[in-house]
Design a protein around this motif. Structure first.
Motif, short mmCIF file in Angstrom:
data_model
loop_
_atom_site.label_atom_id
_atom_site.label_comp_id
_atom_site.label_asym_id
_atom_site.label_seq_id
_atom_site.Cartn_x
_atom_site.Cartn_y
_atom_site.Cartn_z
N THR A 222 5.63 10.94 -3.83
CA THR A 222 5.23 12.32 -4.13
C THR A 222 4.10 12.28 -5.15
OG1 THR A 222 6.82 12.57 -5.93
CG2 THR A 222 7.53 13.27 -3.73
N GLY A 223 3.24 13.29 -5.10
CA GLY A 223 2.20 13.39 -6.11
C GLY A 223 0.80 13.48 -5.52
N PRO A 224 -0.20 13.57 -6.41
CA PRO A 224 -1.59 13.71 -5.98
C PRO A 224 -2.18 12.38 -5.50
CG PRO A 224 -1.48 13.65 -8.36
CD PRO A 224 -0.06 13.64 -7.86
N ILE A 225 -3.14 12.50 -4.58
CA ILE A 225 -3.85 11.35 -4.02
C ILE A 225 -5.33 11.69 -4.02
CG2 ILE A 225 -4.14 9.89 -1.98
CD1 ILE A 225 -1.26 11.10 -1.16
N ALA B 63 -15.69 0.76 2.09
CA ALA B 63 -14.45 0.61 1.34
C ALA B 63 -13.96 1.98 0.88
CB ALA B 63 -14.66 -0.29 0.13
N TYR B 64 -12.67 2.21 1.02
CA TYR B 64 -12.01 3.38 0.46
C TYR B 64 -11.39 2.95 -0.87
CZ TYR B 64 -11.61 5.43 5.23
OH TYR B 64 -11.84 5.93 6.48
N GLN B 65 -11.44 3.82 -1.87
CA GLN B 65 -10.65 3.64 -3.08
C GLN B 65 -9.61 4.74 -3.08
OE1 GLN B 65 -12.58 2.99 -6.87
NE2 GLN B 65 -10.87 3.95 -7.95
N VAL B 66 -8.35 4.36 -3.07
CA VAL B 66 -7.23 5.30 -3.01
C VAL B 66 -6.52 5.27 -4.36
CG1 VAL B 66 -5.12 5.96 -1.81
CG2 VAL B 66 -6.98 4.85 -0.54
N ASP B 67 -6.56 6.39 -5.08
CA ASP B 67 -5.94 6.48 -6.40
C ASP B 67 -4.76 7.44 -6.37
OD1 ASP B 67 -7.88 4.83 -7.72
OD2 ASP B 67 -9.26 6.52 -7.66
N THR B 68 -3.65 7.00 -6.96
CA THR B 68 -2.49 7.85 -7.20
C THR B 68 -2.11 7.69 -8.67
OG1 THR B 68 -0.82 6.15 -6.74
CG2 THR B 68 -1.66 7.39 -4.83
N ALA B 69 -1.14 8.46 -9.11
CA ALA B 69 -0.69 8.32 -10.50
C ALA B 69 -0.03 6.97 -10.74
CB ALA B 69 0.28 9.45 -10.84
N GLN B 70 0.46 6.33 -9.67
CA GLN B 70 1.17 5.06 -9.81
C GLN B 70 0.27 3.84 -9.64
OE1 GLN B 70 2.17 7.49 -7.64
NE2 GLN B 70 3.98 8.26 -8.68
N ALA B 71 -0.81 3.96 -8.84
CA ALA B 71 -1.60 2.77 -8.52
C ALA B 71 -2.98 3.14 -8.00
CB ALA B 71 -0.86 1.94 -7.47
N SER B 72 -3.83 2.13 -7.95
CA SER B 72 -5.14 2.27 -7.34
C SER B 72 -5.31 1.10 -6.39
CB SER B 72 -6.22 2.22 -8.43
OG SER B 72 -7.49 2.40 -7.87
N GLN B 73 -5.86 1.38 -5.21
CA GLN B 73 -6.05 0.31 -4.24
C GLN B 73 -7.38 0.48 -3.53
OE1 GLN B 73 -2.63 0.71 -1.70
NE2 GLN B 73 -3.31 2.63 -0.84
N MET C 118 0.84 -1.19 0.00
CA MET C 118 0.00 0.00 0.00
C MET C 118 0.87 1.25 0.00
SD MET C 118 -3.13 -0.74 2.59
CE MET C 118 -2.60 -2.18 3.49
N ILE C 119 0.57 2.15 -0.87
CA ILE C 119 1.32 3.40 -0.93
C ILE C 119 0.75 4.40 0.07
CG2 ILE C 119 1.89 5.38 -2.38
CD1 ILE C 119 1.91 3.46 -4.76
N VAL C 120 -0.56 4.58 0.06
CA VAL C 120 -1.23 5.52 0.97
C VAL C 120 -2.25 4.73 1.77
CG1 VAL C 120 -2.65 7.58 1.11
CG2 VAL C 120 -0.95 7.37 -0.71
N ALA C 121 -2.24 4.89 3.10
CA ALA C 121 -3.16 4.11 3.93
C ALA C 121 -3.44 4.84 5.24
CB ALA C 121 -2.55 2.76 4.23
#
Length: 105
Positions: free
Chosen positions: A35-38, A88-98, A1-4
């Protein structure tokens, strides 16, 4: 997980002054190298219950964060739900979605 979300499992919610939505404090974090948008959105696991964010009388539909280089990556927020249940949370970044599940109680 990148952001949690950090901290103990589950989401402890309580009534929120002036709103029909319950609220629970959530601290989101990301590694220092990120780094980047979330973009964070959410829904109930069953039915049509929404997940909101923020402190207003009516919560926002999404939480927008930005991880800047060279800065700590930790954000305080409120998750808003209509009541206890599984969400459920959906967390999107430029690199991945979780997708992350959370039990609100």
């Amino acid at each position: 997980m990148i952001v949690a979300p950090t901290g103990p499992g589950g989401l402890s919610v309580a009534s929120f002054i002036g709103s029909k939505w319950d609220a629970g404090r959530v601290t989101w974090s990301a590694p220092a190298s990120f780094t980047g948008p979330i973009l964070i959105r959410g829904r109930a696991m069953k039915g049509s219950g929404a997940v909101g964010f923020g402190e207003g009388h009516v919560p926002y539909d999404e939480l927008q964060l930005f991880a800047e280089p060279g800065k700590p990556h930790e954000w305080q927020s409120f998750t808003r739900v209509p009541g206890p249940g599984c969400y459920a949370y959906q967390v999107d970044t430029a690199q991945a979605s979780q997708v992350l599940t959370v039990q609100a109680r």
